[in-house]
Design an enzyme around this catalytic site. Structure first.
Site, PDB file in Angstrom:
ATOM      1  CG  PHE A  59      -0.293  -0.026   2.559  1.00  0.00           C
ATOM      2  CD1 PHE A  59       0.225   1.117   3.135  1.00  0.00           C
ATOM      3  CD2 PHE A  59      -0.208  -1.220   3.271  1.00  0.00           C
ATOM      4  CE1 PHE A  59       0.837   1.091   4.385  1.00  0.00           C
ATOM      5  CE2 PHE A  59       0.397  -1.257   4.521  1.00  0.00           C
ATOM      6  CZ  PHE A  59       0.924  -0.097   5.078  1.00  0.00           C
ATOM      7  NE  ARG A  87      -0.447   4.485  17.665  1.00  0.00           N
ATOM      8  CZ  ARG A  87      -0.193   4.224  16.382  1.00  0.00           C
ATOM      9  NH1 ARG A  87       0.141   5.194  15.549  1.00  0.00           N
ATOM     10  NH2 ARG A  87      -0.295   3.003  15.913  1.00  0.00           N
ATOM     11  CB  THR A  93      -4.203   0.836  11.839  1.00  0.00           C
ATOM     12  OG1 THR A  93      -3.113   1.212  12.674  1.00  0.00           O
ATOM     13  CG2 THR A  93      -3.934   1.294  10.418  1.00  0.00           C
ATOM     14  CG  HIS A 115       1.016  10.218  12.156  1.00  0.00           C
ATOM     15  ND1 HIS A 115       1.497   8.937  12.031  1.00  0.00           N
ATOM     16  CD2 HIS A 115       1.943  10.904  12.870  1.00  0.00           C
ATOM     17  CE1 HIS A 115       2.684   8.865  12.639  1.00  0.00           C
ATOM     18  NE2 HIS A 115       2.976  10.044  13.144  1.00  0.00           N
TER      19      HIS A 115
END
Ligand code: GTP
Ligand code: MG
Length: 139
Positions: A59, A87, A93, A115
């Site tokens: 990817f 996080r 993710t 991010h």
């Protein structure tokens, strides 16, 4: 300074969809203090350097094309236990938990709004990648 800073980018999808304000509000409401912030655009070279760890993934090109598709907002955030707590705030993710930033604003695994650094070491590397020391505010 270990443990109290992380680095984030609000990604092009979130900016294009008008989610910047809501995301920044959620970040500051969660106890993170903004110590540096800029609206900028990654060059293909900078994006490839930032995500060099993924250069052999299938990817990779899709990730680079996405990250250069529009402006990003880069920021350094301060809070105790910053990396881990941030996080948790952005979500995983894959299958981000209910109420996390990615749960609210990601539209795919690639177009995932935000991010967050994954270690104290990377937080320093990524912050230095985007900011000079004189761009970081001491409150
Ligand atoms: P970042 O905070 O952006 O580093 O995300 P992450 O740490 O949750 O994920 P990771 O570092 O593993 O991957 C970096 C970025 O690549 C992700 O945020 C996604 O935008 C993208 N990505 C990861 N896995 C895939 C995938 O399987 N397909 C595609 N198209 N993109 C992916
Ligand atoms: Mg990552």
């Amino acid at each position: 300074m270990t443990n109290n800073r992380t680095f984030t980018m609000i990604k092009p999808d979130a900016i294009a969809q008008g989610n910047t304000g809501a995301i920044i509000q959620k970040i500051t409401n969660s106890g993170f203090k903004i110590v540096a912030l800029k609206l900028t655009k990654l060059s293909p070279e900078k994006a490839a350097e930032f995500y060099a760890i993924h250069k052999d993934k299938k990817f990779f090109q899709e990730l680079i094309d996405f990250m250069i598709s529009g402006p990003i907002i880069a920021a350094i955030l301060e809070k105790k236990n910053a990396v881990e707590d941030f996080r948790a705030l952005i979500g995983a993710t894959v299958d981000p938990a209910e109420g996390t930033i990615r749960n609210l604003y990601a539209t795919s695994i690639s177009n995932n709004a935000i991010h967050g650094s994954d270690s104290d070491e990377n937080a320093v590397i990524e912050s230095t990648f985007h900011f000079n020391e004189n761009e970081i505010i001491q409150y």
